[in-house]
Write an enzyme that holds these catalytic residues in place. Structure first.
Site, PDB file in Angstrom:
ATOM      1  N   GLU A 294       0.848  -1.186   0.000  1.00  0.00           N
ATOM      2  CA  GLU A 294       0.000   0.000   0.000  1.00  0.00           C
ATOM      3  C   GLU A 294       0.883   1.235   0.000  1.00  0.00           C
ATOM      4  O   GLU A 294       2.082   1.150   0.250  1.00  0.00           O
ATOM      5  CB  GLU A 294      -0.920   0.023   1.239  1.00  0.00           C
ATOM      6  CG  GLU A 294      -0.183   0.173   2.552  1.00  0.00           C
ATOM      7  CD  GLU A 294      -1.110   0.552   3.708  1.00  0.00           C
ATOM      8  OE1 GLU A 294      -2.266   0.956   3.454  1.00  0.00           O
ATOM      9  OE2 GLU A 294      -0.663   0.470   4.855  1.00  0.00           O
ATOM     10  N   ASN A 296       1.089   5.015   1.805  1.00  0.00           N
ATOM     11  CA  ASN A 296       0.563   5.942   2.801  1.00  0.00           C
ATOM     12  C   ASN A 296       0.876   7.350   2.324  1.00  0.00           C
ATOM     13  O   ASN A 296       2.044   7.733   2.198  1.00  0.00           O
ATOM     14  CB  ASN A 296       1.158   5.649   4.175  1.00  0.00           C
ATOM     15  CG  ASN A 296       0.657   4.314   4.714  1.00  0.00           C
ATOM     16  OD1 ASN A 296      -0.503   3.958   4.530  1.00  0.00           O
ATOM     17  ND2 ASN A 296       1.534   3.565   5.340  1.00  0.00           N
ATOM     18  N   ARG A 298       1.114  10.430   3.241  1.00  0.00           N
ATOM     19  CA  ARG A 298       1.306  11.412   4.318  1.00  0.00           C
ATOM     20  C   ARG A 298       2.703  11.207   4.884  1.00  0.00           C
ATOM     21  O   ARG A 298       3.417  10.298   4.484  1.00  0.00           O
ATOM     22  CB  ARG A 298       0.298  11.141   5.438  1.00  0.00           C
ATOM     23  CG  ARG A 298       0.399   9.689   5.915  1.00  0.00           C
ATOM     24  CD  ARG A 298      -0.462   9.418   7.124  1.00  0.00           C
ATOM     25  NE  ARG A 298      -0.813   8.013   7.242  1.00  0.00           N
ATOM     26  CZ  ARG A 298      -0.041   7.067   7.735  1.00  0.00           C
ATOM     27  NH1 ARG A 298       1.156   7.373   8.174  1.00  0.00           N
ATOM     28  NH2 ARG A 298      -0.443   5.809   7.801  1.00  0.00           N
TER      29      ARG A 298
HETATM   30  P1  ADP Z   1       1.096   2.664   9.253  1.00  0.00           P
HETATM   31  O1  ADP Z   1       1.108   1.837  10.507  1.00  0.00           O
HETATM   32  O2  ADP Z   1      -0.206   2.601   8.511  1.00  0.00           O
HETATM   33  O3  ADP Z   1       2.259   2.408   8.363  1.00  0.00           O
HETATM   34  P2  ADP Z   1       2.162   4.907  10.791  1.00  0.00           P
HETATM   35  O4  ADP Z   1       3.130   3.969  11.379  1.00  0.00           O
HETATM   36  O5  ADP Z   1       2.661   6.146  10.152  1.00  0.00           O
HETATM   37  O6  ADP Z   1       1.253   4.172   9.691  1.00  0.00           O
HETATM   38  O7  ADP Z   1       1.061   5.271  11.907  1.00  0.00           O
HETATM   39  C1  ADP Z   1       0.019   6.203  11.673  1.00  0.00           C
HETATM   40  C2  ADP Z   1      -1.094   5.935  12.661  1.00  0.00           C
HETATM   41  O8  ADP Z   1      -0.863   6.638  13.905  1.00  0.00           O
HETATM   42  C3  ADP Z   1      -2.406   6.464  12.232  1.00  0.00           C
HETATM   43  O9  ADP Z   1      -3.025   5.653  11.320  1.00  0.00           O
HETATM   44  C4  ADP Z   1      -3.171   6.553  13.567  1.00  0.00           C
HETATM   45  O10 ADP Z   1      -3.744   5.327  13.948  1.00  0.00           O
HETATM   46  C5  ADP Z   1      -2.094   6.890  14.571  1.00  0.00           C
HETATM   47  N1  ADP Z   1      -2.171   8.321  14.973  1.00  0.00           N
HETATM   48  C6  ADP Z   1      -2.968   9.262  14.476  1.00  0.00           C
HETATM   49  N2  ADP Z   1      -2.769  10.462  15.036  1.00  0.00           N
HETATM   50  C7  ADP Z   1      -1.819  10.286  15.940  1.00  0.00           C
HETATM   51  C8  ADP Z   1      -1.160  11.169  16.845  1.00  0.00           C
HETATM   52  N3  ADP Z   1      -1.440  12.468  16.899  1.00  0.00           N
HETATM   53  N4  ADP Z   1      -0.209  10.662  17.632  1.00  0.00           N
HETATM   54  C9  ADP Z   1       0.123   9.354  17.561  1.00  0.00           C
HETATM   55  N5  ADP Z   1      -0.470   8.484  16.717  1.00  0.00           N
HETATM   56  C10 ADP Z   1      -1.432   8.920  15.911  1.00  0.00           C
HETATM   57  P1  ADP Z   2      -2.358  -1.461   7.081  1.00  0.00           P
HETATM   58  O1  ADP Z   2      -3.113  -0.569   6.168  1.00  0.00           O
HETATM   59  O2  ADP Z   2      -3.175  -1.941   8.207  1.00  0.00           O
HETATM   60  O3  ADP Z   2      -1.037  -0.858   7.473  1.00  0.00           O
HETATM   61  P2  ADP Z   2      -0.837  -3.262   5.343  1.00  0.00           P
HETATM   62  O4  ADP Z   2      -1.351  -3.808   4.068  1.00  0.00           O
HETATM   63  O5  ADP Z   2       0.173  -2.187   5.266  1.00  0.00           O
HETATM   64  O6  ADP Z   2      -2.070  -2.802   6.215  1.00  0.00           O
HETATM   65  O7  ADP Z   2      -0.256  -4.481   6.200  1.00  0.00           O
HETATM   66  C1  ADP Z   2       0.101  -4.331   7.547  1.00  0.00           C
HETATM   67  C2  ADP Z   2       1.095  -5.410   7.972  1.00  0.00           C
HETATM   68  O8  ADP Z   2       0.573  -6.744   7.725  1.00  0.00           O
HETATM   69  C3  ADP Z   2       2.398  -5.408   7.206  1.00  0.00           C
HETATM   70  O9  ADP Z   2       3.314  -4.484   7.745  1.00  0.00           O
HETATM   71  C4  ADP Z   2       2.859  -6.838   7.333  1.00  0.00           C
HETATM   72  O10 ADP Z   2       3.438  -7.063   8.605  1.00  0.00           O
HETATM   73  C5  ADP Z   2       1.583  -7.631   7.284  1.00  0.00           C
HETATM   74  N1  ADP Z   2       1.264  -8.093   5.909  1.00  0.00           N
HETATM   75  C6  ADP Z   2       0.547  -7.422   4.999  1.00  0.00           C
HETATM   76  N2  ADP Z   2       0.423  -8.103   3.841  1.00  0.00           N
HETATM   77  C7  ADP Z   2       1.081  -9.263   4.021  1.00  0.00           C
HETATM   78  C8  ADP Z   2       1.304 -10.425   3.199  1.00  0.00           C
HETATM   79  N3  ADP Z   2       0.793 -10.520   1.978  1.00  0.00           N
HETATM   80  N4  ADP Z   2       2.040 -11.432   3.719  1.00  0.00           N
HETATM   81  C9  ADP Z   2       2.543 -11.367   4.971  1.00  0.00           C
HETATM   82  N5  ADP Z   2       2.344 -10.319   5.791  1.00  0.00           N
HETATM   83  C10 ADP Z   2       1.630  -9.272   5.343  1.00  0.00           C
HETATM   84 MG    MG Z   3       0.511  -0.338   6.270  1.00  0.00          MG
END
Ligand code: ADP
Ligand code: ADP
Ligand code: MG
Length: 648
Positions: A294, A296, A298
């Site tokens: 995916e 992100n 931002r």
């Molecule tokens: P991802 O886990 O999807 O890769 P990040 O690690 O960048 O994304 O985490 C972003 C997430 O942090 C947001 O989706 C939300 O759940 C959470 N979040 C939102 N606002 C705040 C904030 N002000 N402080 C800490 N966490 C937050």
């Molecule tokens: P989210 O939007 O909740 O961040 P992601 O698609 O980024 O969802 O997946 C979150 C986590 O799930 C990844 O960081 C990884 O640890 C695990 N994951 C996602 N897709 C797969 C896959 N196809 N096989 C194994 N692990 C996966």
């Molecule tokens: Mg993710």
């Protein structure tokens, strides 16, 4: 175009503070917004101006796009920085900001939409020539069809909500028999969390590593700022991140970087973004073994590790590109310098399944030699309304080994009192043998969870230090108040730690040193030259006393409550027949029934009070005459809970 004069930050906590830091450096004035729960929050005091926007619930404040836009207009801000979370990936908000004549510091609404749903994003990436995880991401949501797709892909598979985020709506399925149940629960969770129950099916990649690429675009062209490895996860949530990825080869880095840039350019991306890939780590890193998961759209929580190895301030780049400047660097100008780690410090109870915690941070200290991005100060409250993150600790070193040692030192030098935290868990993780070798995958934490999550137990020397703190004996050696020349001063104190009571007897010698007896152990404890000595040896421990509690920071942090001696007497029954609640609280459990025979010291009930569980024990042998409460009852201090039979 010119750099903005004033911007509004539509966020709170550490990310709002972090954005303000860069604005200050660039001479950009800042407007904070805040909810009722954040009136005196750190981000509010740091900003040049602050506007109240509503109640504590995110829906009443930080998600109220119209109130935020009105605040920007009222204060004359030219642009809005969304931070992460909240409104940062909301294309409707971007359109509203632009319609109001303001600049959104981030990508276009169109780019956010293109990546908003995982199925559409995967289809788009396939067309752009970016490798995607093999699977089904079509429109047919018929369970029979989806289960057929899973068979065709081959088990294990991963069901994912197309609207997913934060690991929600995701289920790993091992065998065809488990598919239907997993599908139902994934769809149910997705419907509740995202209002959209559509899912996609992916091949579950074996020994998966999460490696993501930081990209930056100007709307036409994009560059990448190398990769981050975020494989240390619990329940699909990142815990410790690093850059670069351990074991990365130049060929793999080039292939992933190019794929990420292609992804960004395919949607005309502007600003900071992250392209997340899942990598097959079972046979080392190979250029044919990574797939798009995916994007992100931002700034990401873990962006500081990229800043540490590239020397780029990503927020500065965001402001420059949003104000109309060209990309600040060409790909060939960007280089990796050393290695960086980030650890996410949370108020959470790790042994209780990472349960989010709240509390007033009575004491808070971050170490030298690390970057601490935080939204709280000592005395601030971790409220139940928002993410319970306390800080991110970021370290940088010339090599991975040096950076990892710095991470361990930074965690050891971090002190938090007033809430449970994941600090001990982070320390254990930083010392994990496979992690040290760079042998990481997303299953590492779960495999060793029992060892990693266990709460550290304070040894008798730690308890002795806590007793000194509880009695206020934390000064330099020398005459102690109340000390008499002809006999040692003898005092006792009761502490509670993790449901257990610890009784300590402290005898202060004329020299100022003390003999502390706890349980079967006795230790000589002295304070000299600002250092604690235990049994003659200097120790790197610190004792902090606040609000009826004591914290000992010695390797790990140990919190103790000072138990009121009157409460001890009441709870112990002191030979009396009635066991009373020593403080107001919730009766968690009652272990005896009327008629039961008990022995002095038996645990009769558990009272939860002041965020601790207190065991109430029999003060003497006897028979239970009456049980006056049930588990679940809320009781006042002094309430009679259990009555023992009268003694003849
Ligand atoms: P991802 O886990 O999807 O890769 P990040 O690690 O960048 O994304 O985490 C972003 C997430 O942090 C947001 O989706 C939300 O759940 C959470 N979040 C939102 N606002 C705040 C904030 N002000 N402080 C800490 N966490 C937050
Ligand atoms: P989210 O939007 O909740 O961040 P992601 O698609 O980024 O969802 O997946 C979150 C986590 O799930 C990844 O960081 C990884 O640890 C695990 N994951 C996602 N897709 C797969 C896959 N196809 N096989 C194994 N692990 C996966
Ligand atoms: Mg993710």
């Amino acid at each position: 175009m010119q750099m903005f004069h004033k911007i509004l930050i539509a966020n709170r906590g550490e990310i709002a503070c972090r954005v303000i830091d860069t604005c200050r450096r660039l001479g950009v004035r800042t407007v904070a917004v805040y909810s009722d729960a954040d009136r005196s929050a750190r981000h509010v005091t740091m900003a040049d101006e602050a506007v109240h926007i509503g109640g504590p619930r995110p829906a009443d404040s930080y998600l109220k796009g119209d109130a935020i836009i009105a605040a920007a207009q009222a204060t004359g801000a030219e642009a809005i920085h969304p931070g992460y979370g909240f409104l940062s990936e909301n294309p409707g908000f971007v359109e509203a900001v632009e319609a109001a004549g303001l600049v959104f510091i981030g990508p276009s609404a169109k780019a956010i939409r293109a990546m908003g749903l995982k199925d559409a994003a995967k289809a788009l990436m396939e067309t752009a020539g970016v490798p995607v995880v093999p699977g089904y991401h079509g429109a047919n949501q018929d369970p029979e069809h989806l289960s057929g797709a899973a068979d065709a892909i081959g088990y294990p598979v991963l069901i994912k909500a197309v609207a997913g985020g934060g690991g929600k709506g995701m289920r790993r399925v091992e065998t065809p028999e488990g598919f239907r149940e997993a599908l139902d629960s994934a769809m149910g969770e997705a419907a509740t969390a995202f209002g959209n129950d559509a899912v996609l099916i992916e091949k579950y990649v074996e020994k998966p590593r999460h490696i993501e690429v930081q990209v930056f675009g100007d709307g036409t062209r994009a560059v990448h700022l190398f990769e981050r490895d975020c494989s240390l996860q619990r329940r699909h949530q990142k815990v410790i991140e690093e850059a670069p990825a351990p074991g990365m080869t130049e060929a793999m880095r080039a292939a992933m970087g190019q794929a990420a840039v292609r992804a960004a350019e395919a949607i005309g991306y502007s600003g900071a973004g992250t392209v997340e890939f899942i990598v097959d780590g079972s046979r080392g890193l190979r250029t044919d073994g990574f797939w798009f998961m995916e994007m992100n759209t931002r700034l990401q929580v873990e962006h500081p590790v990229t800043e540490a190895i590239t020397g780029v301030d990503l927020v500065e780049w965001q402001l420059r590109v949003a104000s109309g400047e060209a990309l600040p660097a060409r790909q060939e100008d960007l280089m990796i310098n050393g290695h960086a780690f980030e650890a996410r410090l949370y108020a959470e109870d790790v042994p209780k399944g990472f349960l989010p915690a709240t509390g007033r941070l009575t004491h808070l200290r971050f170490p030298e030699g690390a970057r601490a991005d935080t939204g709280v100060r000592a005395g601030d409250e971790i409220s139940p309304w928002y993410d319970p993150m306390i800080a991110k600790l970021i370290v940088h070193g010339p090599t991975r080994a040096v950076a990892l040692r710095k991470l361990e030192q930074a965690l050891a030098g971090t002190q938090v009192a007033g809430s449970v935290t994941n600090l001990s868990f982070l320390r254990r993780l930083a010392g994990h043998a496979d992690f040290a070798k760079g042998d990481v995958d997303t299953g590492l934490i779960a495999r060793d969870l029992d060892t990693l999550a266990a709460a550290p137990m304070p040894c008798s020397r730690t308890q002795a230090l806590a007793a000194m703190g509880a009695l206020g004996l934390t000064g330099e050696a020398g005459p102690v108040e109340g000390f008499t020349l002809w006999s040692p001063l003898r005092r006792s104190v009761v502490l509670s730690h993790d449901e257990a009571w610890i009784e300590a007897v402290v005898e202060v010698q004329p020299s100022g040193a003390a003999t502390v007896r706890v349980g079967d152990a006795a230790h000589e404890v002295a304070r000299d030259g600002g250092l604690w000595r235990v049994d003659g040896a200097p120790v790197a421990a610190e004792v902090v006393c606040l609000d009826g509690s004591v914290s000992v920071f010695w390797g790990h942090g140990y919190g103790f409550e000072i138990v009121d001696p009157l409460a001890v007497a009441a709870a112990a029954g002191a030979g009396a027949g009635v066991i009373e609640a020593p403080m107001p609280g919730l009766v968690k459990a009652v272990f005896v029934k009327a008629g039961a025979t008990v022995t002095a010291g038996d645990r009769l009930a558990v009272l939860e009070a002041m965020k601790m569980e207190h065991s109430l024990t029999a003060g003497r042998d006897g028979v239970v005459a009456e049980v006056l409460v049930e588990a679940g009852a809320q009781v006042e201090a002094g309430a009679a809970l259990i009555r023992l039979e009268e003694l003849e």
